[in-house]
Design a protein around this motif. Sequence first.
Motif, PDB file in Angstrom:
ATOM      1  N   PHE A  50     -18.691   0.251  16.313  1.00  0.00           N
ATOM      2  CA  PHE A  50     -19.439   1.165  15.451  1.00  0.00           C
ATOM      3  C   PHE A  50     -19.653   0.530  14.087  1.00  0.00           C
ATOM      4  N   ILE A  51     -20.630   1.092  13.378  1.00  0.00           N
ATOM      5  CA  ILE A  51     -20.926   0.661  12.023  1.00  0.00           C
ATOM      6  C   ILE A  51     -21.285   1.895  11.221  1.00  0.00           C
ATOM      7  N   TYR A  59     -16.504  -1.990  13.151  1.00  0.00           N
ATOM      8  CA  TYR A  59     -15.307  -2.160  13.972  1.00  0.00           C
ATOM      9  C   TYR A  59     -15.733  -2.363  15.411  1.00  0.00           C
ATOM     10  N   VAL A  60     -15.046  -3.281  16.108  1.00  0.00           N
ATOM     11  CA  VAL A  60     -15.314  -3.472  17.528  1.00  0.00           C
ATOM     12  C   VAL A  60     -14.016  -3.352  18.314  1.00  0.00           C
ATOM     13  N   ALA A  61     -14.160  -3.051  19.578  1.00  0.00           N
ATOM     14  CA  ALA A  61     -13.009  -2.893  20.460  1.00  0.00           C
ATOM     15  C   ALA A  61     -12.264  -4.216  20.628  1.00  0.00           C
ATOM     16  N   THR A  69     -20.475  -8.814  17.538  1.00  0.00           N
ATOM     17  CA  THR A  69     -20.643  -8.390  16.149  1.00  0.00           C
ATOM     18  C   THR A  69     -21.712  -7.310  16.088  1.00  0.00           C
ATOM     19  N   ILE A  70     -21.435  -6.253  15.349  1.00  0.00           N
ATOM     20  CA  ILE A  70     -22.401  -5.175  15.166  1.00  0.00           C
ATOM     21  C   ILE A  70     -22.959  -5.243  13.748  1.00  0.00           C
ATOM     22  N   SER A  99     -24.427   8.999  15.188  1.00  0.00           N
ATOM     23  CA  SER A  99     -23.474  10.048  14.827  1.00  0.00           C
ATOM     24  C   SER A  99     -23.810  10.591  13.448  1.00  0.00           C
ATOM     25  N   THR A 100     -23.733  11.909  13.321  1.00  0.00           N
ATOM     26  CA  THR A 100     -23.946  12.530  12.011  1.00  0.00           C
ATOM     27  C   THR A 100     -22.703  12.466  11.137  1.00  0.00           C
ATOM     28  N   THR A 101     -21.604  11.980  11.692  1.00  0.00           N
ATOM     29  CA  THR A 101     -20.417  11.781  10.863  1.00  0.00           C
ATOM     30  C   THR A 101     -20.595  10.532  10.013  1.00  0.00           C
ATOM     31  N   GLU A 102     -19.789  10.387   8.999  1.00  0.00           N
ATOM     32  CA  GLU A 102     -19.955   9.249   8.097  1.00  0.00           C
ATOM     33  C   GLU A 102     -19.554   7.935   8.763  1.00  0.00           C
ATOM     34  N   VAL A 103     -18.571   7.994   9.619  1.00  0.00           N
ATOM     35  CA  VAL A 103     -18.024   6.774  10.187  1.00  0.00           C
ATOM     36  C   VAL A 103     -18.498   6.511  11.609  1.00  0.00           C
ATOM     37  N   GLY A 104     -18.573   7.550  12.389  1.00  0.00           N
ATOM     38  CA  GLY A 104     -18.901   7.381  13.799  1.00  0.00           C
ATOM     39  C   GLY A 104     -17.625   7.345  14.615  1.00  0.00           C
ATOM     40  N   GLY A 105     -16.915   6.230  14.567  1.00  0.00           N
ATOM     41  CA  GLY A 105     -15.643   6.138  15.253  1.00  0.00           C
ATOM     42  C   GLY A 105     -15.769   5.727  16.691  1.00  0.00           C
TER      43      GLY A 105
END
Length: 124
Positions: A50-51, A59-61, A69-70, A99-105
């Motif tokens: 996610f970014i 962050y990547v798994a 790389t994202i 995602s409408t969240t700030e981070v996504g996750g």
Amino acid sequence: QVQLVESGGGLVQAGGSLRLSCAASGRTFSRYAMGWFRQAPGKGREFVGFITRNGGMRYVADSVKGRFTISRDNGNNTVYLQMNSLKPEDTADYYCAASTTEVGGTALSNYDYWGLGTQVTVSS
């Protein structure tokens, strides 16, 4: 609402590279955190990376760390997944999500909009 279209998948030999793109419609792309997920045949959909909205955090798994790389270009409403040193176990359909969240996750449930996916096949 945002519509997402993935591209860039294909067939590649092990050790090769691909870059996936996800183009988003609309003028509010920068309001969404973006994620990449994948689903191998017969398996559930799993988190890849996610970014955040402004690209400040990514962050990547663990399974792809050091290889994938994202990144994102908010001016062009596009998020990318650069995949290097591909392995046969990377074979899957790859999906981007917003995602409408700030981070996504990492959780699928955090994402509100999904593309239809692009297929990646890595031959040994």
